[in-house]
Design an enzyme around this catalytic site. Structure first.
Site, PDB file in Angstrom:
ATOM      1  N   HIS A 129     -38.221  35.449  68.185  1.00 44.18           N
ATOM      2  CA  HIS A 129     -37.871  36.578  67.316  1.00 44.18           C
ATOM      3  C   HIS A 129     -36.781  37.476  67.907  1.00 44.18           C
ATOM      4  O   HIS A 129     -36.888  38.709  67.912  1.00 44.18           O
ATOM      5  CB  HIS A 129     -39.102  37.412  66.996  1.00 44.18           C
ATOM      6  CG  HIS A 129     -40.113  36.700  66.144  1.00 44.18           C
ATOM      7  ND1 HIS A 129     -39.769  35.726  65.233  1.00 44.18           N
ATOM      8  CD2 HIS A 129     -41.472  36.831  66.056  1.00 44.18           C
ATOM      9  CE1 HIS A 129     -40.860  35.297  64.628  1.00 44.18           C
ATOM     10  NE2 HIS A 129     -41.915  35.937  65.106  1.00 44.18           N
ATOM     11  N   HIS A 185     -41.548  39.959  58.571  1.00 42.08           N
ATOM     12  CA  HIS A 185     -42.755  39.571  59.292  1.00 42.08           C
ATOM     13  C   HIS A 185     -43.963  40.402  58.863  1.00 42.08           C
ATOM     14  O   HIS A 185     -44.763  40.832  59.706  1.00 42.08           O
ATOM     15  CB  HIS A 185     -42.528  39.710  60.801  1.00 42.08           C
ATOM     16  CG  HIS A 185     -43.350  38.778  61.636  1.00 42.08           C
ATOM     17  ND1 HIS A 185     -44.718  38.858  61.716  1.00 42.08           N
ATOM     18  CD2 HIS A 185     -42.985  37.736  62.431  1.00 42.08           C
ATOM     19  CE1 HIS A 185     -45.172  37.927  62.533  1.00 42.08           C
ATOM     20  NE2 HIS A 185     -44.139  37.225  62.992  1.00 42.08           N
ATOM     21  N   SER A 186     -44.109  40.616  57.576  1.00 47.39           N
ATOM     22  CA  SER A 186     -45.294  41.336  57.095  1.00 47.39           C
ATOM     23  C   SER A 186     -46.547  40.480  57.249  1.00 47.39           C
ATOM     24  O   SER A 186     -46.531  39.274  56.998  1.00 47.39           O
ATOM     25  CB  SER A 186     -45.126  41.714  55.623  1.00 47.39           C
ATOM     26  OG  SER A 186     -44.195  42.755  55.467  1.00 47.39           O
ATOM     27  N   GLU A 245     -43.196  33.643  56.533  1.00 43.83           N
ATOM     28  CA  GLU A 245     -41.855  33.995  57.001  1.00 43.83           C
ATOM     29  C   GLU A 245     -40.830  32.966  56.504  1.00 43.83           C
ATOM     30  O   GLU A 245     -40.785  31.851  57.006  1.00 43.83           O
ATOM     31  CB  GLU A 245     -41.848  34.055  58.525  1.00 43.83           C
ATOM     32  CG  GLU A 245     -42.892  34.998  59.112  1.00 43.83           C
ATOM     33  CD  GLU A 245     -43.221  34.635  60.541  1.00 43.83           C
ATOM     34  OE1 GLU A 245     -42.316  34.676  61.401  1.00 43.83           O
ATOM     35  OE2 GLU A 245     -44.396  34.286  60.814  1.00 43.83           O
TER      36      GLU A 245
END
Length: 380
Positions: free
Chosen positions: A135, A206-207, A344
């Site tokens: 990330h 990225h919830s 995602e």
């Protein structure tokens, strides 16, 4: 004299009461206090921004990491539910490392051992996850303060300039994330970026979704459908092997609605053992068509349904396997394992090192564009 005193006393009580009412915090529908997000970090101010539509849906976003903080939508009984994990204050986002709700960049997911080659030049990124770069590195975009412009009640634009060499990546990357809340209860997310030097880019959101609106409840009973006939397997360090395998006859087959918990702990299947559950990229059948459903998540308890649409070739289904009860989120709720699901949308993990996979390269004069829609509805 007594009457005058009583009158003055009553007036003072009334004035104090009015002052107290004025001093009471004005909370969002999800219970957030905007003042708890107003601070300065890295020399830039942070804030909380609220999007609303006429249907009563509310989405709260902070410019720290361009994060979605809360999503309030009605369930099958008309009760408003907050369906994402997050924190009540900017201090928690600053002090507790997390990807909750963030716009991830410069490269979402993993890059093998943090290195890649581009135009014959070798680049080394910081290592921060099982020997790989995850990330965007330890100081990826999720920890950046974006410049925010709220266009209207339904749209916010967030921009960030990632400098050449930041976290090891080449090129000054000027990127923008636009969130739009539609009238039909969808969060429309558009990513755009330009560079002055050849680079790689792969942004996502990225919830962690909890469609029960109850972060004490795990995802095991939620139904998931993935529009994908194949996936990219991983080794014991969560790195893609370079293979693309069929889901046919495996625990990776979500082509029909399947309860997440029905197979997730089958560690006799090496992919679930390697991923500590589901934490894999699926190869979508949608061919970049934003009109085709890529994934559907449904809670039978709340009736809330989430449909995901994207122009990206892949989607990472992560079941929150590494949530471990050490983090307290909104309203003091402890986040236990698998109380949130991430979907995602993305380029495949480690695509820069796998030349046969869809390219993540961006060059000067080109424009990176990516489009994802999170569409909410209710099944009664």
């Amino acid at each position: 004299m007594k009457k005058t005193f009583l009158a003055l006393f009553a007036a003072s009580v009334l004035a104090f009461s009015c002052t107290e009412k004025k001093a009471a915090p004005e909370l969002t529908l999800s219970g957030l206090d905007k003042k708890n997000f107003e601070t300065e970090t890295n020399g830039k101010g942070t804030d909380l921004y609220v999007l609303k539509n006429s249907a009563g849906m509310e989405v709260c976003i902070t410019n720290f990491g361009a994060r979605i903080v809360s999503i309030m939508i009605p369930d099958k009984d008309g009760q408003m539910k907050d369906v994402v994990l997050g924190f009540d204050s900017i201090q928690d986002y600053l002090n507790i490392p997390s990807d909750f709700g963030a716009a991830i960049g410069r490269y979402a997911n993993r890059i093998n051992k943090g290195h890649f080659e581009l135009d014959g030049e070798h680049f080394q990124l910081p290592i921060n996850n099982f020997g790989h770069s995850l990330h965007g590195g330890p100081k990826g975009f999720q920890y950046a303060v974006y410049n925010a412009t709220q266009i209207d009640d339904k749209t916010i634009e967030l921009s960030y300039l990632a400098k050449d060499g930041e976290q090891g990546y080449p090129g000054n990357l000027d990127c923008k994330v636009t969130y739009t809340l539609t009238e039909d209860n969808a969060i429309d997310i558009k990513y755009a970026a330009e560079t002055d030097k050849a680079t790689i880019i792969n942004m996502t959101n990225h919830s962690y979704f909890n469609l029960d609106g109850d972060a004490t409840v795990s995802s095991k009973d939620w139904l998931l459908t993935l529009n994908a006939d194949s996936y990219t397997p991983v080794d014991t360090t969560f790195m893609t092997t370079g293979e693309i395998l069929t889901v046919e006859g495996t625990d990776m087959d979500f082509r029909v609605p399947t309860a997440i918990g029905s197979r997730i702990d089958n560690f006799e299947f090496d992919q679930l053992k390697n991923g500590n559950g589901y934490d894999h990229n699926w190869v979508l059948n949608t061919n970049g068509d934003i009109a085709k459903v890529a994934a559907t998540l449904e809670s039978l308890k709340s009736g809330i349904v989430l449909d995901v649409y994207t122009t990206e070739p892949g989607i990472q289904f992560y079941a929150g396997n590494f949530l471990d009860g050490t983090v307290k989120g909104k309203q003091g709720v402890t986040y236990q394992q698998r109380v949130g699901v991430c979907l995602e949308t993305q380029k495949y993990p480690d695509a820069p090192n796998k030349k046969d996979w869809p390219s993540a390269t961006l060059r000067p004069g080109e424009k990176y564009e990516s489009h994802t829609i999170f569409k909410f509805s209710v099944k009664k």
